[in-house]
Design an enzyme around this catalytic site. Sequence first.
Site, short mmCIF file in Angstrom:
data_model
loop_
_atom_site.label_atom_id
_atom_site.label_comp_id
_atom_site.label_asym_id
_atom_site.label_seq_id
_atom_site.Cartn_x
_atom_site.Cartn_y
_atom_site.Cartn_z
N ASP A 44 0.82 -1.20 0.00
CA ASP A 44 0.00 0.00 0.00
C ASP A 44 0.86 1.26 0.00
O ASP A 44 0.34 2.38 -0.09
CB ASP A 44 -1.00 0.01 1.16
CG ASP A 44 -0.35 -0.11 2.53
OD1 ASP A 44 0.90 -0.15 2.61
OD2 ASP A 44 -1.10 -0.17 3.53
N SER A 45 2.18 1.08 0.04
CA SER A 45 3.10 2.19 -0.18
C SER A 45 2.93 2.81 -1.56
O SER A 45 3.44 3.90 -1.83
CB SER A 45 4.56 1.74 0.00
OG SER A 45 4.83 0.58 -0.75
N ASP A 83 -1.02 -6.11 -0.13
CA ASP A 83 -1.44 -5.51 1.14
C ASP A 83 -2.95 -5.33 1.20
O ASP A 83 -3.58 -4.91 0.23
CB ASP A 83 -0.80 -4.13 1.31
CG ASP A 83 0.55 -4.19 1.98
OD1 ASP A 83 0.87 -5.23 2.60
OD2 ASP A 83 1.30 -3.19 1.90
N LYS A 112 -1.30 -9.50 2.89
CA LYS A 112 -0.54 -9.04 4.06
C LYS A 112 -1.36 -8.01 4.82
O LYS A 112 -2.00 -7.15 4.23
CB LYS A 112 0.79 -8.42 3.64
CG LYS A 112 1.65 -7.95 4.83
CD LYS A 112 3.06 -7.57 4.39
CE LYS A 112 3.13 -6.24 3.71
NZ LYS A 112 2.75 -5.10 4.62
N GLU A 114 -1.44 -5.68 8.81
CA GLU A 114 -0.65 -5.17 9.91
C GLU A 114 -1.31 -5.48 11.25
O GLU A 114 -2.53 -5.44 11.37
CB GLU A 114 -0.46 -3.66 9.77
CG GLU A 114 0.27 -3.24 8.50
CD GLU A 114 0.40 -1.73 8.36
OE1 GLU A 114 0.00 -1.00 9.29
OE2 GLU A 114 0.90 -1.27 7.32
N GLU A 180 9.44 -4.60 10.47
CA GLU A 180 9.88 -3.30 9.97
C GLU A 180 10.34 -2.39 11.11
O GLU A 180 9.66 -2.23 12.12
CB GLU A 180 8.75 -2.61 9.20
CG GLU A 180 9.17 -1.27 8.61
CD GLU A 180 8.20 -0.70 7.60
OE1 GLU A 180 8.49 0.37 7.03
OE2 GLU A 180 7.14 -1.32 7.37
#
Length: 279
Positions: A44-45, A83, A112, A114, A180
């Site tokens: 999602d960056s 993501d 993925k 978080e 991270e």
Amino acid sequence: MPTTIAELARMKAAGEPIAMVTCYDHASALLCQAAGMKVLLVGDSLGQVVLGHRDTLSVSVGDMVRHAAAVVRGAPDALVVGDLPFLSYTSPAQAIESAGRLMREGQVGVVKLEGGRSIAPTVRTLVDFGIPVMGHLGFTPQSSHQIGVKVQGKSAEAAAAIIADADALQAAGACAIVLELIPAALAWAITERLTIPTIGIGAGAGCSGQVQVWHDILGFSGKPPFRHTRRFGEVGAAITSALSDYAGSVADGSFPTAANAATMDEAVVTAALALADRD
């Protein structure tokens, strides 16, 4: 032969480092395929490095689906991880819907998300429905407004919390975890503790593998924002130079030349003009 999560598990067990890179479009995916990259992350960056937002929070599931599908088409031999964006997995039901779209329409092999213990039940639900899940601990960009952009887990209490989160994700069925911006010693300890692979970004060399952002490693922009990045090329400078040369060639008339155009007999042109005028 496409890379699978079983291959990642084998590499972890054999001590073979896993290289993963972010990828956001078809053209980039073709280059990754040619380079033999085994694992690609449609992160999602893309909200920041592709769409120009200040953070990742504006990215939608639709954005992720569109970009993931383009990457999968360009790199059929890679394991593509996608993501789940901000607020797309606030409940197990919503997570199933979002992850289902990303797998069904985006064709990713893994999703993925978080978080640690708080989302472990969601991870278990997804895995039970046949959706492979990669976790993400330490600095989690979707929570940047709460935790700040800084190294996480530096105190004993904070480190213990990340360890407990990693244990919970593994127990819930996650196939791997991104670590991270945590201290290298902590990342090493977690990697040794888990049976599933860890993928580090700013977490030292003790992880099972590494992931870096496409634009950082290729030098598309100015100085990389974090010390954990390393440039492996100066593609941005090369592109800027090529574009400048192109614009200059158009301006001075050196492009295009006769060699860059199709030919046509003058008699045919004359006949066409006559027909056009008659009509």
